[in-house]
Motif scaffolding. Sequence first.
Motif, mmCIF file in Angstrom:
data_model
loop_
_atom_site.group_PDB
_atom_site.id
_atom_site.type_symbol
_atom_site.label_atom_id
_atom_site.label_comp_id
_atom_site.label_asym_id
_atom_site.label_seq_id
_atom_site.Cartn_x
_atom_site.Cartn_y
_atom_site.Cartn_z
ATOM 1 N N GLY A 97 15.415 38.412 40.175
ATOM 2 C CA GLY A 97 16.017 37.370 41.000
ATOM 3 C C GLY A 97 17.388 36.964 40.501
ATOM 4 N N ILE A 98 17.524 36.795 39.193
ATOM 5 C CA ILE A 98 18.817 36.448 38.593
ATOM 6 C C ILE A 98 19.824 37.562 38.820
ATOM 7 C CG2 ILE A 98 20.006 36.156 36.389
ATOM 8 C CD1 ILE A 98 18.653 33.630 36.949
ATOM 9 N N VAL A 99 19.408 38.801 38.582
ATOM 10 C CA VAL A 99 20.315 39.944 38.726
ATOM 11 C C VAL A 99 20.843 40.037 40.156
ATOM 12 C CG1 VAL A 99 20.459 42.463 38.693
ATOM 13 C CG2 VAL A 99 19.319 41.254 36.823
ATOM 14 N N ALA A 100 19.943 39.904 41.132
ATOM 15 C CA ALA A 100 20.349 40.030 42.535
ATOM 16 C C ALA A 100 21.284 38.912 42.958
ATOM 17 C CB ALA A 100 19.111 40.062 43.430
ATOM 18 N N GLU A 101 20.961 37.665 42.583
ATOM 19 C CA GLU A 101 21.759 36.531 43.057
ATOM 20 C C GLU A 101 23.121 36.474 42.385
ATOM 21 O OE1 GLU A 101 22.119 33.203 45.709
ATOM 22 O OE2 GLU A 101 21.018 35.090 45.588
ATOM 23 N N THR A 102 23.184 36.719 41.077
ATOM 24 C CA THR A 102 24.493 36.690 40.412
ATOM 25 C C THR A 102 25.362 37.853 40.874
ATOM 26 O OG1 THR A 102 23.552 37.829 38.473
ATOM 27 C CG2 THR A 102 23.710 35.421 38.385
ATOM 28 N N GLY A 103 24.740 38.986 41.183
ATOM 29 C CA GLY A 103 25.519 40.100 41.739
ATOM 30 C C GLY A 103 26.124 39.741 43.081
ATOM 31 N N ARG A 104 25.344 39.047 43.913
ATOM 32 C CA ARG A 104 25.856 38.606 45.214
ATOM 33 C C ARG A 104 27.009 37.621 45.037
ATOM 34 N NH1 ARG A 104 22.367 35.425 49.926
ATOM 35 N NH2 ARG A 104 24.021 35.433 51.522
ATOM 36 N N ILE A 105 26.883 36.695 44.074
ATOM 37 C CA ILE A 105 27.947 35.723 43.841
ATOM 38 C C ILE A 105 29.215 36.409 43.336
ATOM 39 C CG2 ILE A 105 28.642 33.720 42.466
ATOM 40 C CD1 ILE A 105 25.653 32.940 42.380
ATOM 41 N N ARG A 106 29.065 37.337 42.384
ATOM 42 C CA ARG A 106 30.243 38.029 41.852
ATOM 43 C C ARG A 106 30.953 38.824 42.938
ATOM 44 N NH1 ARG A 106 26.698 39.068 37.641
ATOM 45 N NH2 ARG A 106 26.501 41.254 38.250
ATOM 46 N N ASP A 107 30.182 39.477 43.801
ATOM 47 C CA ASP A 107 30.787 40.218 44.915
ATOM 48 C C ASP A 107 31.548 39.269 45.832
ATOM 49 O OD1 ASP A 107 29.753 42.587 43.964
ATOM 50 O OD2 ASP A 107 28.075 42.654 45.389
ATOM 51 N N ALA A 108 30.974 38.098 46.089
ATOM 52 C CA ALA A 108 31.626 37.112 46.958
ATOM 53 C C ALA A 108 32.904 36.577 46.315
ATOM 54 C CB ALA A 108 30.670 35.965 47.276
ATOM 55 N N ARG A 109 32.865 36.346 45.003
ATOM 56 C CA ARG A 109 34.066 35.895 44.292
ATOM 57 C C ARG A 109 35.165 36.953 44.385
ATOM 58 N NH1 ARG A 109 34.384 31.895 40.453
ATOM 59 N NH2 ARG A 109 32.500 30.690 39.959
ATOM 60 N N ILE A 167 35.903 38.077 38.443
ATOM 61 C CA ILE A 167 37.253 37.713 38.853
ATOM 62 C C ILE A 167 37.225 36.484 39.761
ATOM 63 C CG2 ILE A 167 39.277 38.460 40.169
ATOM 64 C CD1 ILE A 167 38.799 41.252 39.160
ATOM 65 N N GLY A 168 38.114 35.537 39.464
ATOM 66 C CA GLY A 168 38.172 34.312 40.238
ATOM 67 C C GLY A 168 39.576 33.752 40.294
ATOM 68 N N ARG A 169 39.676 32.518 40.727
ATOM 69 C CA ARG A 169 40.985 31.886 40.874
ATOM 70 C C ARG A 169 41.778 31.797 39.574
ATOM 71 N NH1 ARG A 169 40.961 26.399 43.559
ATOM 72 N NH2 ARG A 169 39.043 26.098 42.345
ATOM 73 N N PRO A 170 41.130 31.599 38.404
ATOM 74 C CA PRO A 170 41.934 31.566 37.170
ATOM 75 C C PRO A 170 42.741 32.835 36.933
ATOM 76 C CG PRO A 170 39.794 30.624 36.763
ATOM 77 C CD PRO A 170 39.721 31.227 38.138
ATOM 78 N N HIS A 171 42.213 33.983 37.352
ATOM 79 C CA HIS A 171 42.952 35.223 37.166
ATOM 80 C C HIS A 171 44.135 35.300 38.139
ATOM 81 C CE1 HIS A 171 38.764 35.926 35.808
ATOM 82 N NE2 HIS A 171 39.421 36.356 34.738
ATOM 83 N N ILE A 172 43.952 34.749 39.337
ATOM 84 C CA ILE A 172 45.088 34.654 40.264
ATOM 85 C C ILE A 172 46.133 33.715 39.681
ATOM 86 C CG2 ILE A 172 45.825 34.059 42.603
ATOM 87 C CD1 ILE A 172 42.978 34.582 43.550
#
Length: 289
Positions: free
Chosen positions: A94-106, A138-143
Amino acid sequence: MSGARRFEGPIDLHTHSRVSDGTQTPRELMLDAAASGIRTVALTDHDSTAGWAEAAEAAAEARITLIRGMEFSTRVRGTSVHLLAYLFDPDDPGIVAETGRIRDARFDRAQRMVERIGADYPLTWEDVLAQAQDGTTIGRPHIADALVERGHAATRTDAFGGILHWRAGYYQPHYAPEPMEAVRLVTAAGGVPVLAHPATRGVGDIVSEQRLGQLVDAGLFGLELDHRENKPEPRARLEQMAKRYGLAITGSSDYHGAGKVNRLGENTTTPEVLDRLIERASGVPPLYA
């Protein structure tokens, strides 16, 4: 995880490395924590455990205790609410799937933002990737760092207050689950969830007593109330609610290296609270010095 242990020296349960939006590698972060007198530190990169192995090796070398963790992105009605997750099983499906979805969205959100910014300023996706290492969330701090590198902002803080501010018109949202879902995922993975800096502007307004009670029923362990960004009025309200619900109160730096003014150990957690947290966990153990 039974067996209370005596923790000597400051305990800092919220730090970031370059795996998310910090400016140091996990190894550099652990060595810096040791040099700063921190004896127990949690690595809590955003939506990723990719820094755990490197941090573990460096923590052993520096003879400090490592609490393996993560800062889980969640959202309530458009407002970002972060959840600190400690000592959970990183291989839990569950953790692997959800954090992967969040990272892809970011990742997708960052690309959309760079495309919009690039229409008005000389900035490319390659500029942003140059600010991140392999495996980084990757997120806004890198931008922001790319904007600084290209001379469009003086500092990361200036970038967030200017081009990356939502009023500038370039901001884009990204997917994140509700806090309730994140708490359930963390507890199902044997972890211990704590609401991160819940008295900040915006977040403090939506953490109602009803919502907090529901999170407690789902397994919430505590509130990170000793944090520089918490505001006095919502902090006082949440402190009273913590007493009513028996929630632990933690304190942390939210250290990002040179990315923020926060300093290691500027807020800390008591040994008694950390003992309770460890007792609650069943995912992975602390890595003791």
